[in-house]
Design a protein around this motif. Structure first.
Motif, PDB file in Angstrom:
ATOM      1  N   ALA A 101     -28.120 -21.491 -23.249  1.00  0.00           N
ATOM      2  CA  ALA A 101     -27.795 -20.452 -24.227  1.00  0.00           C
ATOM      3  C   ALA A 101     -28.943 -19.467 -24.410  1.00  0.00           C
ATOM      4  CB  ALA A 101     -27.435 -21.092 -25.563  1.00  0.00           C
ATOM      5  N   ARG A 102     -30.168 -19.940 -24.328  1.00  0.00           N
ATOM      6  CA  ARG A 102     -31.317 -19.062 -24.559  1.00  0.00           C
ATOM      7  C   ARG A 102     -31.591 -18.136 -23.382  1.00  0.00           C
ATOM      8  NH1 ARG A 102     -35.426 -23.612 -27.145  1.00  0.00           N
ATOM      9  NH2 ARG A 102     -34.315 -23.870 -29.118  1.00  0.00           N
ATOM     10  N   ARG A 103     -30.951 -18.394 -22.249  1.00  0.00           N
ATOM     11  CA  ARG A 103     -31.198 -17.565 -21.067  1.00  0.00           C
ATOM     12  C   ARG A 103     -29.984 -16.740 -20.652  1.00  0.00           C
ATOM     13  NH1 ARG A 103     -33.888 -22.442 -19.905  1.00  0.00           N
ATOM     14  NH2 ARG A 103     -32.060 -23.277 -18.833  1.00  0.00           N
ATOM     15  N   LEU A 104     -28.932 -16.750 -21.470  1.00  0.00           N
ATOM     16  CA  LEU A 104     -27.729 -16.020 -21.096  1.00  0.00           C
ATOM     17  C   LEU A 104     -27.942 -14.512 -21.076  1.00  0.00           C
ATOM     18  CD1 LEU A 104     -24.860 -17.925 -22.955  1.00  0.00           C
ATOM     19  CD2 LEU A 104     -25.529 -18.080 -20.559  1.00  0.00           C
ATOM     20  N   ALA A 105     -28.849 -14.014 -21.895  1.00  0.00           N
ATOM     21  CA  ALA A 105     -29.065 -12.566 -21.972  1.00  0.00           C
ATOM     22  C   ALA A 105     -29.831 -12.020 -20.781  1.00  0.00           C
ATOM     23  CB  ALA A 105     -29.783 -12.218 -23.277  1.00  0.00           C
ATOM     24  N   THR A 106     -30.378 -12.863 -19.934  1.00  0.00           N
ATOM     25  CA  THR A 106     -31.070 -12.404 -18.734  1.00  0.00           C
ATOM     26  C   THR A 106     -30.046 -12.085 -17.641  1.00  0.00           C
ATOM     27  OG1 THR A 106     -31.285 -14.636 -17.814  1.00  0.00           O
ATOM     28  CG2 THR A 106     -33.018 -13.879 -19.332  1.00  0.00           C
TER      29      THR A 106
ATOM     30  N   ARG B 277     -29.860 -13.074 -14.580  1.00  0.00           N
ATOM     31  CA  ARG B 277     -29.468 -14.287 -13.856  1.00  0.00           C
ATOM     32  C   ARG B 277     -28.553 -15.158 -14.708  1.00  0.00           C
ATOM     33  NH1 ARG B 277     -33.789 -18.413 -10.943  1.00  0.00           N
ATOM     34  NH2 ARG B 277     -32.231 -19.823 -10.000  1.00  0.00           N
ATOM     35  N   GLY B 278     -28.875 -15.290 -15.987  1.00  0.00           N
ATOM     36  CA  GLY B 278     -28.026 -16.084 -16.862  1.00  0.00           C
ATOM     37  C   GLY B 278     -26.644 -15.479 -17.034  1.00  0.00           C
TER      38      GLY B 278
ATOM     39  N   ALA C 155     -14.628 -18.985 -30.790  1.00  0.00           N
ATOM     40  CA  ALA C 155     -15.310 -19.665 -31.894  1.00  0.00           C
ATOM     41  C   ALA C 155     -16.807 -19.769 -31.635  1.00  0.00           C
ATOM     42  CB  ALA C 155     -14.712 -21.058 -32.093  1.00  0.00           C
ATOM     43  N   LEU C 156     -17.194 -20.041 -30.394  1.00  0.00           N
ATOM     44  CA  LEU C 156     -18.617 -20.147 -30.065  1.00  0.00           C
ATOM     45  C   LEU C 156     -19.326 -18.811 -30.264  1.00  0.00           C
ATOM     46  CD1 LEU C 156     -20.920 -21.889 -28.953  1.00  0.00           C
ATOM     47  CD2 LEU C 156     -20.225 -21.202 -26.649  1.00  0.00           C
ATOM     48  N   GLY C 157     -18.678 -17.727 -29.874  1.00  0.00           N
ATOM     49  CA  GLY C 157     -19.276 -16.412 -30.084  1.00  0.00           C
ATOM     50  C   GLY C 157     -19.514 -16.109 -31.552  1.00  0.00           C
ATOM     51  N   LEU C 158     -18.552 -16.478 -32.398  1.00  0.00           N
ATOM     52  CA  LEU C 158     -18.721 -16.251 -33.839  1.00  0.00           C
ATOM     53  C   LEU C 158     -19.846 -17.109 -34.406  1.00  0.00           C
ATOM     54  CD1 LEU C 158     -14.978 -16.081 -34.965  1.00  0.00           C
ATOM     55  CD2 LEU C 158     -16.583 -14.178 -34.654  1.00  0.00           C
ATOM     56  N   ILE C 159     -19.943 -18.346 -33.932  1.00  0.00           N
ATOM     57  CA  ILE C 159     -21.020 -19.224 -34.405  1.00  0.00           C
ATOM     58  C   ILE C 159     -22.376 -18.666 -33.993  1.00  0.00           C
ATOM     59  CG2 ILE C 159     -22.031 -21.520 -34.143  1.00  0.00           C
ATOM     60  CD1 ILE C 159     -19.159 -22.566 -33.823  1.00  0.00           C
ATOM     61  N   TRP C 160     -22.487 -18.200 -32.763  1.00  0.00           N
ATOM     62  CA  TRP C 160     -23.759 -17.628 -32.300  1.00  0.00           C
ATOM     63  C   TRP C 160     -24.102 -16.345 -33.045  1.00  0.00           C
ATOM     64  CZ3 TRP C 160     -23.244 -18.392 -26.259  1.00  0.00           C
ATOM     65  CH2 TRP C 160     -23.589 -19.729 -25.964  1.00  0.00           C
TER      66      TRP C 160
ATOM     67  N   GLY D 240     -23.814 -11.765 -27.459  1.00  0.00           N
ATOM     68  CA  GLY D 240     -23.554 -10.532 -26.732  1.00  0.00           C
ATOM     69  C   GLY D 240     -23.342 -10.765 -25.252  1.00  0.00           C
ATOM     70  N   ALA D 241     -24.164 -11.643 -24.668  1.00  0.00           N
ATOM     71  CA  ALA D 241     -23.998 -11.967 -23.253  1.00  0.00           C
ATOM     72  C   ALA D 241     -22.661 -12.658 -23.004  1.00  0.00           C
ATOM     73  CB  ALA D 241     -25.148 -12.855 -22.787  1.00  0.00           C
ATOM     74  N   LEU D 242     -22.247 -13.514 -23.938  1.00  0.00           N
ATOM     75  CA  LEU D 242     -20.964 -14.191 -23.798  1.00  0.00           C
ATOM     76  C   LEU D 242     -19.815 -13.185 -23.823  1.00  0.00           C
ATOM     77  CD1 LEU D 242     -19.372 -16.846 -23.650  1.00  0.00           C
ATOM     78  CD2 LEU D 242     -19.436 -16.931 -26.151  1.00  0.00           C
ATOM     79  N   ALA D 243     -19.914 -12.181 -24.692  1.00  0.00           N
ATOM     80  CA  ALA D 243     -18.867 -11.163 -24.752  1.00  0.00           C
ATOM     81  C   ALA D 243     -18.832 -10.337 -23.465  1.00  0.00           C
ATOM     82  CB  ALA D 243     -19.104 -10.252 -25.954  1.00  0.00           C
ATOM     83  N   ILE D 244     -19.987  -9.951 -22.965  1.00  0.00           N
ATOM     84  CA  ILE D 244     -20.027  -9.156 -21.732  1.00  0.00           C
ATOM     85  C   ILE D 244     -19.522  -9.975 -20.545  1.00  0.00           C
ATOM     86  CG2 ILE D 244     -21.550  -7.969 -20.116  1.00  0.00           C
ATOM     87  CD1 ILE D 244     -23.338  -7.264 -22.497  1.00  0.00           C
ATOM     88  N   GLY D 245     -20.009 -11.205 -20.424  1.00  0.00           N
ATOM     89  CA  GLY D 245     -19.549 -12.065 -19.343  1.00  0.00           C
ATOM     90  C   GLY D 245     -18.060 -12.344 -19.423  1.00  0.00           C
ATOM     91  N   GLY D 246     -17.557 -12.519 -20.647  1.00  0.00           N
ATOM     92  CA  GLY D 246     -16.133 -12.755 -20.810  1.00  0.00           C
ATOM     93  C   GLY D 246     -15.296 -11.563 -20.391  1.00  0.00           C
TER      94      GLY D 246
END
Length: 289
Positions: A54-59, A61-62, A90-95, A106-112
């Motif tokens: 989770a801490r590297r998703l914004a990179t 590579r992540g 739900a995970l995005g809202l929690i983060w 933000g990375a989860l939304a873009i990747g999604g």
């Protein structure tokens, strides 16, 4: 996931042992629903990646790894895809609720968006009318009757209330990592378990109001094992009596999962492809996309 999440090898081994004989997945295999098991296998690598990175998703590579694993997971069973979408929302809202994990949200939304658009154009577009009809069609039974059917199906699938209780205890403790002996190098596991529970509730809500079949019991089972592992490890640490109790619980749950293979409602005649209430009134429901 548990070992790298900081719980230690004992919790990881106990949690993994509980997943050796998962009742819902064994039931699917017994009646020939291989798509459900295949879809679950495609989704789990993504969930492990989210818990441990989770801490590297914004990179870059992540983000690339996230998009690739998400695209792969979306190629599986439609019911698993729906449950996964609810869980990721739900995970995005929690983060988003924590400043430290907002970049990951933000990375989860873009990747999604990237993975969803690619898979929708290349995989789901030819079946769009069928999928929309399945998801948008109203449920064939009232919500109380459907809920009663789902609870009965959960019993048929050998999802024990004991495992649910252990999973809930471990899941709640995951939200308070300081209460456990081991440090948490990867605290995203607690957020993932919370989102897993929320996504399961969303899947159940869909069953109450639409005709699309969702195997929420099979999707939820790994989360129960992940939560039960640390709870059993904590019990194991309570002396000889605790070790005996933990071992007894593991053996009981494994034996119950193995009992799925001997139940009479595994007969192939239950594969009738009928409407949801008729197909699962007394047997394992198998109508799904």
């Amino acid at each position: 996931m548990l070992r790298r999440g900081g719980y230690g090898e004992r919790a990881a081994l106990l949690g993994a042992a509980l997943y050796v004989l998962p009742g819902p997945l064994l039931k699917s295999l017994s009646v020939g629903e291989f798509a459900n098991v295949f879809g679950q296998a495609l989704a789990l690598p993504l969930l492990a990646y989210l818990a441990l990175n989770a801490r590297r998703l914004a990179t870059p590579r992540g983000l690339a790894g996230l998009a690739a694993l998400l695209a792969l997971a979306l190629l599986g069973h439609l019911g698993v895809t729906i449950s996964l979408a609810g869980m990721l929302a739900a995970l995005g809202l929690i983060w988003l609720a924590r400043p430290a994990t907002r970049p990951a949200a933000g990375a989860l939304a873009i990747g999604g968006l990237l993975a969803g658009a690619l898979v929708a154009l290349c995989y789901y577009a030819p079946l769009a009318d069928v999928l929309l009809a399945r998801v948008g069609a109203p449920a064939a039974a009232t919500a109380p009757r459907t809920l009663a059917d789902e609870l009965n199906l959960t019993r048929v699938l050998h999802v024990q209330a004991l495992l649910v209780a252990l999973g809930a205890i471990g899941g709640l403790a995951a939200l308070r990592p300081a209460a456990w002996r081991h440090a948490w190098p990867q605290p995203a596991l607690g957020a993932l378990l919370l989102a897993w529970w929320a996504g399961t509730l969303l899947s159940l809500r869909l069953l109450l109001f639409a005709s699309q079949g969702v195997r929420w019991q099979a999707f939820f089972y790994p989360a129960l094992c992940l939560g039960a592992g640390p709870a059993l490890a904590r019990l194991w640490a309570c002396g000889r009596a605790g070790r005996l109790a933990a071992l007894t619980l593991v053996v009981f749950l494994l034996g119950d999962g193995l009992g799925v293979l001997g139940t009479p409602d595994l007969a192939p005649t239950c594969i009738d492809g009928g409407s949801r209430p008729a197909a699962r009134r007394n047997t394992y429901r198998t109508s799904s996309a």
